[in-house]
Design a protein around this motif. Structure first.
Motif, mmCIF file in Angstrom:
data_model
loop_
_atom_site.group_PDB
_atom_site.id
_atom_site.type_symbol
_atom_site.label_atom_id
_atom_site.label_comp_id
_atom_site.label_asym_id
_atom_site.label_seq_id
_atom_site.Cartn_x
_atom_site.Cartn_y
_atom_site.Cartn_z
ATOM 1 N N ALA A 1 -0.235 -4.409 3.383
ATOM 2 C CA ALA A 1 -1.611 -4.484 3.886
ATOM 3 C C ALA A 1 -2.157 -5.905 3.815
ATOM 4 O O ALA A 1 -3.317 -6.124 3.479
ATOM 5 C CB ALA A 1 -2.503 -3.533 3.103
ATOM 6 N N LEU B 1 -4.504 3.345 7.321
ATOM 7 C CA LEU B 1 -5.134 2.088 6.909
ATOM 8 C C LEU B 1 -5.796 1.395 8.093
ATOM 9 O O LEU B 1 -6.928 0.902 8.002
ATOM 10 C CB LEU B 1 -4.101 1.164 6.263
ATOM 11 C CG LEU B 1 -3.561 1.598 4.894
ATOM 12 C CD1 LEU B 1 -2.401 0.708 4.474
ATOM 13 C CD2 LEU B 1 -4.664 1.568 3.837
ATOM 14 N N GLU C 1 -7.152 4.969 -0.581
ATOM 15 C CA GLU C 1 -6.292 5.976 -1.218
ATOM 16 C C GLU C 1 -7.126 7.062 -1.873
ATOM 17 O O GLU C 1 -6.750 8.241 -1.860
ATOM 18 C CB GLU C 1 -5.394 5.289 -2.255
ATOM 19 C CG GLU C 1 -4.307 4.423 -1.638
ATOM 20 C CD GLU C 1 -3.496 3.684 -2.679
ATOM 21 O OE1 GLU C 1 -3.957 3.624 -3.836
ATOM 22 O OE2 GLU C 1 -2.411 3.186 -2.345
ATOM 23 N N VAL D 1 -7.759 -1.121 -0.308
ATOM 24 C CA VAL D 1 -6.669 -0.148 -0.181
ATOM 25 C C VAL D 1 -6.857 0.995 -1.166
ATOM 26 O O VAL D 1 -6.673 2.165 -0.825
ATOM 27 C CB VAL D 1 -5.306 -0.842 -0.404
ATOM 28 C CG1 VAL D 1 -4.192 0.200 -0.516
ATOM 29 C CG2 VAL D 1 -5.011 -1.807 0.732
ATOM 30 N N ALA E 1 -2.182 -3.326 8.744
ATOM 31 C CA ALA E 1 -1.004 -3.001 7.934
ATOM 32 C C ALA E 1 0.244 -3.094 8.782
ATOM 33 O O ALA E 1 0.191 -3.026 10.015
ATOM 34 C CB ALA E 1 -1.145 -1.607 7.334
ATOM 35 N N ARG F 1 -8.440 -7.289 -1.026
ATOM 36 C CA ARG F 1 -7.778 -6.351 -0.117
ATOM 37 C C ARG F 1 -7.207 -5.161 -0.883
ATOM 38 O O ARG F 1 -7.285 -4.005 -0.425
ATOM 39 C CB ARG F 1 -6.665 -7.083 0.645
ATOM 40 C CG ARG F 1 -5.784 -6.188 1.514
ATOM 41 C CD ARG F 1 -6.571 -5.373 2.559
ATOM 42 N NE ARG F 1 -7.340 -6.219 3.434
ATOM 43 C CZ ARG F 1 -6.855 -6.824 4.527
ATOM 44 N NH1 ARG F 1 -5.581 -6.655 4.856
ATOM 45 N NH2 ARG F 1 -7.637 -7.554 5.281
ATOM 46 N N ALA G 1 0.819 -1.223 0.000
ATOM 47 C CA ALA G 1 0.000 0.000 0.000
ATOM 48 C C ALA G 1 0.844 1.260 0.000
ATOM 49 O O ALA G 1 0.374 2.323 0.411
ATOM 50 C CB ALA G 1 -0.943 -0.012 1.208
ATOM 51 N N ARG H 1 0.884 6.237 6.743
ATOM 52 C CA ARG H 1 0.035 5.416 5.889
ATOM 53 C C ARG H 1 -0.460 4.191 6.664
ATOM 54 O O ARG H 1 -1.621 3.806 6.542
ATOM 55 C CB ARG H 1 0.810 4.981 4.642
ATOM 56 C CG ARG H 1 0.075 3.981 3.736
ATOM 57 C CD ARG H 1 -1.218 4.560 3.158
ATOM 58 N NE ARG H 1 -0.988 5.707 2.342
ATOM 59 C CZ ARG H 1 -0.659 5.674 1.047
ATOM 60 N NH1 ARG H 1 -0.523 4.513 0.436
ATOM 61 N NH2 ARG H 1 -0.481 6.784 0.363
ATOM 62 N N ILE I 1 -8.116 -1.687 8.022
ATOM 63 C CA ILE I 1 -7.214 -2.511 7.224
ATOM 64 C C ILE I 1 -5.910 -2.698 7.987
ATOM 65 O O ILE I 1 -5.184 -1.732 8.235
ATOM 66 C CB ILE I 1 -6.918 -1.858 5.856
ATOM 67 C CG1 ILE I 1 -8.213 -1.671 5.071
ATOM 68 C CG2 ILE I 1 -5.934 -2.701 5.058
ATOM 69 C CD1 ILE I 1 -8.030 -0.904 3.771
#
Length: 277
Positions: free
Chosen positions: A233, A209, A253, A249, A216, A245, A193, A205, A214
């Motif tokens: 991720a 996530l 974004e 992601v 990560a 997945r 990611a 980041r 998510i």
């Protein structure tokens, strides 16, 4: 690494058994390629084939090839004829090693466990014969007669892609068990990611996530001599799960991009009003 020679019977000017427009050489090649692909995908082994196309290969060329390559095991794929039905396997009727006998038992039972109950294939038994490819090979060898091309029920199965798939996998699974082949490490699909020069940006980041549900983690990698911080991720054994997945992601974004543009616009408006005073 264990070396296995897979031998699709007949080929080229030698069609093998024939029934109407159907030729043994075509079925044996299809099955053999399926066995090779299954073994390649699932086990650590060296796979060699006496032919991969519709080529003419003599019996002597087949056994010479296996012997010259010092193979550990030889597998010959054939289709039966003569009006019978079912599946059978052969080893040499002369002196053979205990391993040859044990391997036949394992492969035979594994294949029948796959195609017997599901397709109603008759088990014709484990047999012995003075076939050239069994007699002249210097390593343990097995020959398989995969149904009867001149029996309608068997021919219908041989024309069934699902049956060929299951049969090939059954043979491959049996070989893997009989030869105690080491399994290949599970292939993982990793979802990346982002890749950053700054660890702080990578952590940002990662946190974003996780705030969006998510999981990560930041991992490091060296690219062209430069240390990079990558945000992973997830890692999945199934490609479809990794793609799902990745879609999550990408949605995240998109939200980040919209928030970033919104923040920039707000800052510009504030800057403009301050500058006017």
């Amino acid at each position: 690494m264990t070396k296995i020679v897979i031998d699709p019977g007949h080929g080229g000017i030698d069609p093998g058994a024939v029934s109407g427009n159907h030729q043994e050489k075509d079925f044996t090649l299809e099955i053999a390629l399926g066995v090779r692909d299954y073994l390649t995908a699932n086990y650590q082994a060296t796979l060699l084939m006496t032919r991969t196309t519709d080529a003419t290969v003599s019996l002597t060329q087949r056994t010479d090839y296996a012997n010259a390559n010092k193979a550990d095991y030889f597998v010959s794929i054939h289709i039966n004829a003569g009006g019978g039905t079912g599946w059978e396997s052969y080893i040499y009727n002369g002196g053979v090693s205990p391993f040859t006998v044990d391997a036949q038992i394992i492969i035979h039972s594994t294949v029948m466990d796959v195609i017997g109950p599901k397709y109603g294939v008759r088990d014709r038994g484990k047999k012995r014969a003075n076939f050239h490819v069994l007699r002249e090979t210097h390593m343990p060898a097995i020959l398989m007669e995969n149904l009867f091309i001149d029996t309608d029920g068997d021919l219908n199965l041989l024309r069934n892609a699902s049956f060929i798939h299951d049969l090939s996998h059954g043979i491959g699974l049996g070989i893997g068990k009989a030869l105690s082949l080491p399994a290949k490490p599970a292939k993982l699909y990793k979802v990346m990611a982002g890749s950053f020069e700054s660890q702080e940006n990578a952590r940002d980041r990662e946190r974003y996530l996780e705030q969006n549900g998510i999981e990560a983690v930041v991992v490091t990698a060296t690219v062209n001599g430069q240390l990079r911080y990558r945000v992973q991720a997830g890692a999945f054994s199934e490609r479809s799960n990794a793609e799902a997945r990745l879609a999550e992601v990408k949605k995240g974004e998109s939200r980040m991009l919209l928030l970033s543009k919104s923040s920039q616009t707000t800052a510009q408006r504030k800057g403009g009003s301050l500058g006017g005073k």
